[in-house]
Each structure stands twice: as structure tokens, then as C-alpha cells.
Design a protein around this motif. Sequence first.
Motif, PDB file in Angstrom:
ATOM      1  N   ALA B 170       0.853  -1.198   0.000  1.00  0.00           N
ATOM      2  CA  ALA B 170       0.000   0.000   0.000  1.00  0.00           C
ATOM      3  C   ALA B 170       0.881   1.238   0.000  1.00  0.00           C
ATOM      4  CB  ALA B 170      -0.903  -0.011   1.226  1.00  0.00           C
ATOM      5  N   LEU B 171       0.385   2.252  -0.638  1.00  0.00           N
ATOM      6  CA  LEU B 171       1.150   3.498  -0.660  1.00  0.00           C
ATOM      7  C   LEU B 171       1.190   4.113   0.733  1.00  0.00           C
ATOM      8  CD1 LEU B 171      -0.067   5.223  -3.956  1.00  0.00           C
ATOM      9  CD2 LEU B 171       2.246   4.457  -3.435  1.00  0.00           C
ATOM     10  N   PRO B 172       2.289   4.705   1.109  1.00  0.00           N
ATOM     11  CA  PRO B 172       2.329   5.386   2.416  1.00  0.00           C
ATOM     12  C   PRO B 172       1.380   6.581   2.414  1.00  0.00           C
ATOM     13  CG  PRO B 172       4.535   5.074   1.524  1.00  0.00           C
ATOM     14  CD  PRO B 172       3.582   4.764   0.438  1.00  0.00           C
ATOM     15  N   VAL B 196       1.063  12.587  -2.518  1.00  0.00           N
ATOM     16  CA  VAL B 196       0.464  11.299  -2.179  1.00  0.00           C
ATOM     17  C   VAL B 196      -0.841  11.121  -2.944  1.00  0.00           C
ATOM     18  CG1 VAL B 196      -0.458   9.912  -0.297  1.00  0.00           C
ATOM     19  CG2 VAL B 196       1.542  11.341   0.094  1.00  0.00           C
ATOM     20  N   GLU B 197      -1.583  12.221  -3.096  1.00  0.00           N
ATOM     21  CA  GLU B 197      -2.852  12.139  -3.814  1.00  0.00           C
ATOM     22  C   GLU B 197      -2.625  11.730  -5.265  1.00  0.00           C
ATOM     23  OE1 GLU B 197      -1.903  14.691  -1.930  1.00  0.00           O
ATOM     24  OE2 GLU B 197      -3.190  14.262  -0.206  1.00  0.00           O
ATOM     25  N   GLU B 198      -1.642  12.332  -5.884  1.00  0.00           N
ATOM     26  CA  GLU B 198      -1.364  11.994  -7.278  1.00  0.00           C
ATOM     27  C   GLU B 198      -0.926  10.539  -7.405  1.00  0.00           C
ATOM     28  OE1 GLU B 198       1.784  14.179  -9.063  1.00  0.00           O
ATOM     29  OE2 GLU B 198       1.549  13.233 -11.026  1.00  0.00           O
ATOM     30  N   ALA B 199      -0.140  10.104  -6.462  1.00  0.00           N
ATOM     31  CA  ALA B 199       0.303   8.709  -6.500  1.00  0.00           C
ATOM     32  C   ALA B 199      -0.880   7.769  -6.385  1.00  0.00           C
ATOM     33  CB  ALA B 199       1.309   8.452  -5.384  1.00  0.00           C
ATOM     34  N   ASN B 200      -1.847   8.153  -5.592  1.00  0.00           N
ATOM     35  CA  ASN B 200      -3.022   7.294  -5.435  1.00  0.00           C
ATOM     36  C   ASN B 200      -3.884   7.299  -6.689  1.00  0.00           C
ATOM     37  OD1 ASN B 200      -3.135   5.994  -2.781  1.00  0.00           O
ATOM     38  ND2 ASN B 200      -2.968   8.074  -1.998  1.00  0.00           N
ATOM     39  N   LYS B 201      -3.889   8.429  -7.384  1.00  0.00           N
ATOM     40  CA  LYS B 201      -4.756   8.532  -8.555  1.00  0.00           C
ATOM     41  C   LYS B 201      -4.110   7.923  -9.797  1.00  0.00           C
ATOM     42  CE  LYS B 201      -7.023  12.748  -6.984  1.00  0.00           C
ATOM     43  NZ  LYS B 201      -7.093  14.225  -7.158  1.00  0.00           N
ATOM     44  N   THR B 202      -2.807   7.913  -9.850  1.00  0.00           N
ATOM     45  CA  THR B 202      -2.120   7.444 -11.052  1.00  0.00           C
ATOM     46  C   THR B 202      -2.215   5.923 -11.166  1.00  0.00           C
ATOM     47  OG1 THR B 202      -0.580   9.270 -10.787  1.00  0.00           O
ATOM     48  CG2 THR B 202       0.072   7.512 -12.285  1.00  0.00           C
ATOM     49  N   ARG B 203      -2.516   5.443 -12.385  1.00  0.00           N
ATOM     50  CA  ARG B 203      -2.606   4.001 -12.584  1.00  0.00           C
ATOM     51  C   ARG B 203      -1.251   3.393 -12.905  1.00  0.00           C
ATOM     52  NH1 ARG B 203      -7.180   1.479 -12.749  1.00  0.00           N
ATOM     53  NH2 ARG B 203      -6.325  -0.211 -14.012  1.00  0.00           N
ATOM     54  N   ASP B 204      -0.417   4.115 -13.635  1.00  0.00           N
ATOM     55  CA  ASP B 204       0.896   3.601 -13.995  1.00  0.00           C
ATOM     56  C   ASP B 204       1.940   4.686 -13.751  1.00  0.00           C
ATOM     57  OD1 ASP B 204       0.471   0.889 -15.316  1.00  0.00           O
ATOM     58  OD2 ASP B 204      -0.993   2.154 -16.355  1.00  0.00           O
ATOM     59  N   GLY B 205       2.937   4.329 -13.018  1.00  0.00           N
ATOM     60  CA  GLY B 205       3.998   5.300 -12.758  1.00  0.00           C
ATOM     61  C   GLY B 205       4.877   4.842 -11.603  1.00  0.00           C
ATOM     62  N   LEU B 206       6.002   5.484 -11.490  1.00  0.00           N
ATOM     63  CA  LEU B 206       6.941   5.179 -10.414  1.00  0.00           C
ATOM     64  C   LEU B 206       7.018   6.386  -9.490  1.00  0.00           C
ATOM     65  CD1 LEU B 206       9.166   3.302  -9.196  1.00  0.00           C
ATOM     66  CD2 LEU B 206      10.797   4.516 -10.647  1.00  0.00           C
TER      67      LEU B 206
END
Lengths: 697, 309
Positions: B170-172, B196-206
Motif C-alpha cells: 500500500a502506498l504510504p 500522495v494524492e497523485e500517487a493514489n490517482k495514477t494508474r501507472d507510474g513510479l
Amino acid sequence: MEDLTYYVFAGFALIVAAGFAIRALRRRKLDERAGQPPASDQRAPTEPPSEADESLERTEERPSLHARIPSVGGAARQGQAAQASLAVEPERVPSLDSGAIEPCESHAASTEHSEVQPSESPGPLDVQSTPAASALEAKDDKSQEPRSSVTAGAQLREEPKIEMVEPVPVRDTAELGFTQPLPEPVVPTKAQTEPIEPHPIGEQEPTRELGPATLHTAGALMPPPESKAEPTPAPLTEQGQESESTFGNQMAMQAGRRPARYRPPPARPPGPRTAEPRETRPPQHGLPLEIRLQAHPDRHDFCSFRLLAQRPEGSLPELEARGSDGAVRLIESGDDWYEIATERDLSAWLSNGIVLMEKERGEPRLSWQLSRRDVHVLAGQPGAGLVSTTRLCIGRKHLVLCRASRASEVSDVLAGAGCGSLSACSEEFGAPPGWVFFWPVIPLHPLTPTPGDDILNVLRPQPELELALEGGLWLRDSTWLAGYPPQIRVTGVHPLEAVVSIDGQPAQKTEDGSYISPGHDQPGDHLVWCAGKSRSYSLCTPEVPRESWESYSFPGGTLCGASASPRVDVTRPPVTVPTSNPLLIGPVPGQVFLCPAGVVTEWTGFVPFQVAWALPSDPLHCDRSSCHVLLVTQVSPVRALPPAVRRSAIASAQRRWCQAIRDCRRKGLTATPPTPQIEALWTAYAAQARALWRRLK
Amino acid sequence: MGPNELLFWLSARHAGSWSQFRSAVEEIMENDSNATSSPDGIPLYQRMRFSLQQLAHVEFDANGCESGWRVAPPVLALSPQKGCVLGILCGARLPELVRTLQEEAESVRFERYKGPEHPDVIRFLAEDTGILEALAGRIGVVVQRHASVSILSCLPRITDLYGWHAREAALPFGRDWKVSRFEVIRRRCRWVDSSVEEANKTRDGLFRFTRFQREHYLRLDGRTYRVGGQIGKFYQVVQRRRQLLRYDRATRQLTVPDICRPPLLVDRALVLCSGFLPRYDSAPGILTYKEVPAGIAGKTATILCQEWI
């Protein structure tokens, strides 16, 4: 005449009794050696005492106090000590097994010879503790000797006149100083009638209201914490001495002397102590732990500072602590310290001090404290670098951090200590805002501290001589790596006549101020000595680790450092082929290996068989002018028969092997290098493939 | 004292915690005049850690030394060179061992190269593998034949995330994290600020999450995997079909952008081809590995899923 006859008769009777006692004693010794309970233990409590019993007790130093039960009773309280004498009717000795003390009679002056209760008589509960016995322990001032637990019997036995004890004449109570004793039955008090519960040895039992002393199950008489018994004159004998009364203990207590505590003999003979495994010390709770300042100066004169919090042994590698301005994280830094990981301004903490509390529920919790101060002195320590220390030492290298407002004062004191002219390094060199540091500070002279609690006194070095071990490759404790010994320095004022010696040899001072001697850098233990102070260090040559382990594990194999264990067959050397010829075939039909596709010029890898040829992956569609059949290993083909089952994996591999060769032949690819020998070999492979292909049809 | 003494100290202690290593670096290399200052602010102990890993001296935070370090046993890593065989001394090292090696290496060519932030590179060159094996046998050092190929043969392809021990996670969350997103634009790669919000919304990415340490999370079809930073980068590069490796057959040099340094073990395999750490050119931001045989370059490209170089 009648008296003489009487005494002769009594003496004869005593001699006979002594004979019986000696026999009983021998029997008892034999029983004890045989591991059986002594026969005397089975003797009835009413058995007459014997002197032999007493001597046995004395030789064994048994703490038996012979249950002078009457003393427990009211006789003592009634001041009948003078009459109690040594005479006790054995039949009247009450048993304390049930916890009850029965009244007994004291026949003062009516006994004509001393009768001593045998130690075995009390029965299962060896009631050895009576105030009387304690009195005997503490009777004589001179008897306050280590063997204070000498038995009453032993005390009595010391009297050579035990056979012919003169009856103590009853003196006038007026002379004795207390009321006339009356041979009344002793009525025990409530406390005395209560059962005596066992109590751990060495642990003080709650005081019972027995009088000045209480019973102890181990035979010790424990005085009450506060004895408020009224002082009573001690009973005197005719000789003006204290009588060996059963109430002597009370007398002793009244005289303010405490009976020595009974110490049982050791159950086992003392032997060499076995080294017990060292237990992990639990974290220290309660007192705040230490916070120290650590500095890291670099070669550009820039210095970084951080705070270290003391780490108790056995504590977690990481902790969260709460300070006055929020939570901080403590991360282990070495074995004994945490680094306080924070991005907050260090100057505020240095200026105001800080108290950190472990951020955990429940008690106890760890806490750390850094008190505010204007000057911090840091010096090098093995394994920790430059950390806070108490004060400057002569000859050692220090870093001094102080408030910028006191920089001039500090500079003056340091100059007075012979540190030379040092310039203060401010924020641009890494000091916390509002602070400056001086580096390196090496005092050369002692300074007299000023009276009072001047903080600058920590900058005034004292002349104490110290032996310092600095530098080198420190491993642990006082051990350094061989080849990298510590530098031996003598700080403080070095007396002129004092010689520094290393391992007994005079040491020479080098240009950098350290001391060396022949062999001081050789592996082994070394001892430095100077002016009565010594310090030891060891130089060791440890073994390099030889054990390999799987530090990384993958489906394809495991790794550890430069060692790799691929799961493929690595007995053969890896094969390097151009990626234009990725299809590898071996001499045995069915040996086919396809290198990974998409790779450019060359590929290297382990192949599970001996590679004979490298072929294009699709010979039929390649450029004949540029594609060739590449010889890898010159090895003749092996004749093989097709498997019995046509649709097996072996048959499939053989078909593929044949197909690859036949496709290259069909395309007309030439073998490389183009020599007749190689071409002949290739032709042989083609013939083998053709023959096998026919059989596989 | 410098990196050599640090390796001696590590070899004498065998294993320890990360904080011990850090303290040792700061104390032993405190006055090392050869230590250079990092251009990107990476502390010295991190640079030392990485060089020790690359040269296969010490393992950090691996199996058997979780959250700490452990010195690998001494190994003579052999690699074939043009007309000779190269042996590189890796792993634990003590002064006595180095002295013995130097004395025993009469029949071979002994080379010792100093570096500012790594222990001396000790190389042996011989005409035959047997000579180096005999030397290693005399001093009790294990020999690893074809070290680079052997290491690369153990490694899965970069697209095999499970093979590289990536695990779903899970994302921190929380405000203390500094989040960055890895961006691949044509031939350039870079980290850009994210949340963190963008990381949660993005489907593909590092994404890189930094608080006290760096953690990398790869988002694939809305699922999150915790991966190593270099694994995630090359996975993204492969997804974008970007080719980053360059190989010069004439000079036998392999180059790669510094932001996309190969994963540690691939890096180690490339370093063991010559014994030298990659040269860093700051202007173009390029890492250059020297003396890399074409076959090793090809195998590296295979693992990193680089179709052409």
C-alpha cells in the motif's frame, strides 16, 4: 558426712551418665556418616541430656540453643532469672510443634547439678531459638565473637564445674534488685501461643510481641525494631557476674546489645564460582539519560553537529521521543547511542536545553536530558568521534562550541591555556545559529579555576596526568587492529622525572607527541605506565570471514559478494556468440539452445551442453551473403537413434536439431571459418541430420 | 586513514548495524584528504556504502544482514580479457592478507589502484586461469570463474518484478512524506515533484517517497508494488520503449545515463569486468563502464530489456 556422701554419689551418677552419653555420641556419629538419621533424633524428648551431646554440638557448631523453653514464658517477665539458673526439668519442656508453649516450672536453686536439654529433644521443629539462647550469644561482651551462635550447651560446657555446679544461692531480692521470684507456672501470652510460621532465612520476620526478641525459624533471634522493654538489672551471681541465666538474652537486650544474627553453615563447601552468562541489563528507567553533542569537522574546516542520546543496553534500535516542541525520532548510532533525528534548529535546543521522553504508553519510560549551557567541550572518543566531554585536558585535541556572545571570553581563556590564537567559526562553517566553535583546541598549560561556578572553568585545564589512547583502528573495548595501534599520549602536566614505559620498556616521544617503544605495535597485550597510572591495550589479528551465504537469491541462482551460483550448469565455460547466430546446437542430436532474442552484437552465457555450431535463428529467411554457420567447438557429431516414442520431448528436440541443420544446408550457408576441415565437419553434421530425419519421419 | 582502513575495520568486525558503519565511516575517514565532496549532497557514508557494494566487498541490507552490513568472504573474481585473465580481489581484506597476496604474486602481474572513495582495486593479470587459481589456493582465497557472467546468469529480466522480489504494498500516507514521480521524456529521465494524492490517482507510474529514507512504489494498472529504485526506473523505461544503454565495441565501454544506473547486481557484474567503478561525467550525466566485453554488454542488455545498444 552426709553431704560428702551425697556429693560422691552425685558425682558417680554423673560419670555413669557421661558414659552413656559418649556411647550415644559415637552411635550418632556413625549414623550420620551412614547417612541415617541419628538415633538420638528418635530419642524421647525426656531423655536426660548429656555432656557428650553438647560437645558434639560444639564441634559441629550447631546453632542449637537447647530449647530453654521456660525462658519464653513468663519467668523472664517475672524476673526469675536468678532462680532459673541452668536447671530445667526435661519432662516439663514444652513442645513447640503445635505452636503452643505449655507452662513449665522453674526450680530455682533446687537443682543440684546442671541439666542440659539435648539438642535433639525438640523433635521435628527444632526449636533452637529462645531468648535464653540469644542471651547466651550476647551474654558476654567478650563473647561477641564471630561464633556468636554458640549454643547454650556450649556455654555451659565451658564451665569446668559442670559436674559439680554449685547451686546458686538465692539471694535477697533486695540485693538482686528485683522482686522475689516465685516458681509460678508460666502463662504464655497470646503471641507466644500462636503457631510459628516458617519464614525465609535472611528475611526479617514481622515482630511479634514476645518481648525484646522474636523467634526465627532458622534459629536466629531477631530483635524487634524498637525494643521498649524496661531496663532490668542483670541478675548477678555470687561472683558478681551475670549468671548464665536462660534470661540472659533479655538481659542482653536490656543492656542494649543485639544478639548476633544466626548464620547457618553453608550447605555446600565453597567452590570455584562458575561464570554465569551475562544477562542483558534492562533499560534504565527513572533517571534521565544523557544527551551529548557530536561534531564532525571536515578538512574544509566545515563542521556538522548533531545530538546523541544515550542508548541503554537492550533497548530498541529506533525510538520515538517527545520533547517540548514535538516528537523526534531516535535512531541507533553505534552500540551505545541514538542519533536524534530532527530537522529543528539545534541552536534552540542548545540554548534552552531539552528533555525528551519516550513516546510510549505505560510506565516506565526512558527520558533524556540536555541541560542548557553556554560552552560545550568535545573530545574524541573511540567509536564515537568528537563528543561532549567534561573539560579540556592538556595535550588533547578538542572542539569548543560556545555562544557567540561569549566568544571573546572563551578565546581569552583558550589563549591563556596555550591554545594559541584561534578564530571563531560561525554559521558559515556549520555552527548552529548564535553559536561559534573553535577547532582544533589543544591546551598546553593548566589554568587555575576561578572560584564559583564559572562555566568557563571547563576550559581551564587541570594538571592531572592521564594516559590517552587515540587513533588507530579501534575494534572493541581496549582492542585495536594489529598494524593500526593507537597513539599513546600523556595529557596533563607530565612530571619531569616520570618516565613513560610501554611493556616495561622506556618509551620515546615522537614528533607528534605520542610515545612508542620497540614492539608496542606488535600483536598482543600491552601496558602503558607513567607516574603510577597505567593503561592497557591489545592488538589483535582477527580472521577474515570465510563463510559464504546467500545474500541475494533469485530464481536463476544465488549471490554473495563476487561469488555466484547460477542454477544452470556452470561446469563449462560460458559461450559468446554473435546475436546474428543465436541458435546453438551441440554434437548430440537434440542439443538445441536459443539465446535470448533482441540482443545486439554478442551474447555471453552458460549453455547446458557443449556448443558445436551457432546457427541463424531463421536460416531460410536470412541473407546468404552475410549469414554463416559459425563453428564454436570443433567436435564430431554423435550418432543417435530416434526414441521409441515419436511424440516425446526427445524426439521433438531431435527434430528441431535436424531441422536447423537441414535449413542451413538448404539455404546454402557456408561454415565459418571457411576451411576444408570445417566444411567437412559441417558436412558430417548435415549427413547425420539427414539420416536421423529420415528415421524420425 | 581512508577507505582501505575502513575495509580493514569492516573485515575485522565481520558484520554490524548500519549505524555502526556510518559511525565508522565518519570516524575513520574524518581526516581523509582524498575524500571528495559530493556534487549532489550525498553523504560520504552513502557513497562509501555504494562503492563497497559495487566492488563486492560488503553486502548491505541483504539476506543475512537485514538493516545492517556483512562482509563477503574474500574472493578472486576472474574475468577473461584480451589475451589474459584478470583476477580482482573482492570481499574481506586485512593487512595480512594483502601483504601475503603481494608476496605470493610473483608469477603474475600485480596491480593496485587507489581511489578516493573506495578501497584499493587489487588486480592480478595472468596468461592462464590456472595460474591465478594456484595463487588463490596458496593464500586461501576462493576463486570465482567468469564472475560477471555468473552474476548476470543469476538475475532475472527486469520485467520479472516478482523475480526481483517486488511485492504488492500500500502506498504510504501522511503529510511528512516528500513524494516525487519518475518521468521518462524521450531520452531524458527525471524526478518531478508529486504528492500522495497523485500517487493514489495514477494508474501507472513510479513514485519515490522520502521521509528519513527513500522508498519506491510502482503503480501498475492501479496496483502498487514496492520495488527497488533502479528496478522501477528500468521497468518504466522498458514500458516507454526507451533505449538507454550504449556500447562502443571498439573501446569496450558501456554507457548509461546516471539517473538510470543499472540495478546493483548488474552494476557489480559490469564493475567486475575491470575492477574499476564507472566513470562519471557530470556534464552529460553519463556513467561509463570500462573493459566490458561485448558478450557481457549483450547479456546486460538482455536483463535490462534493452533491445539494441
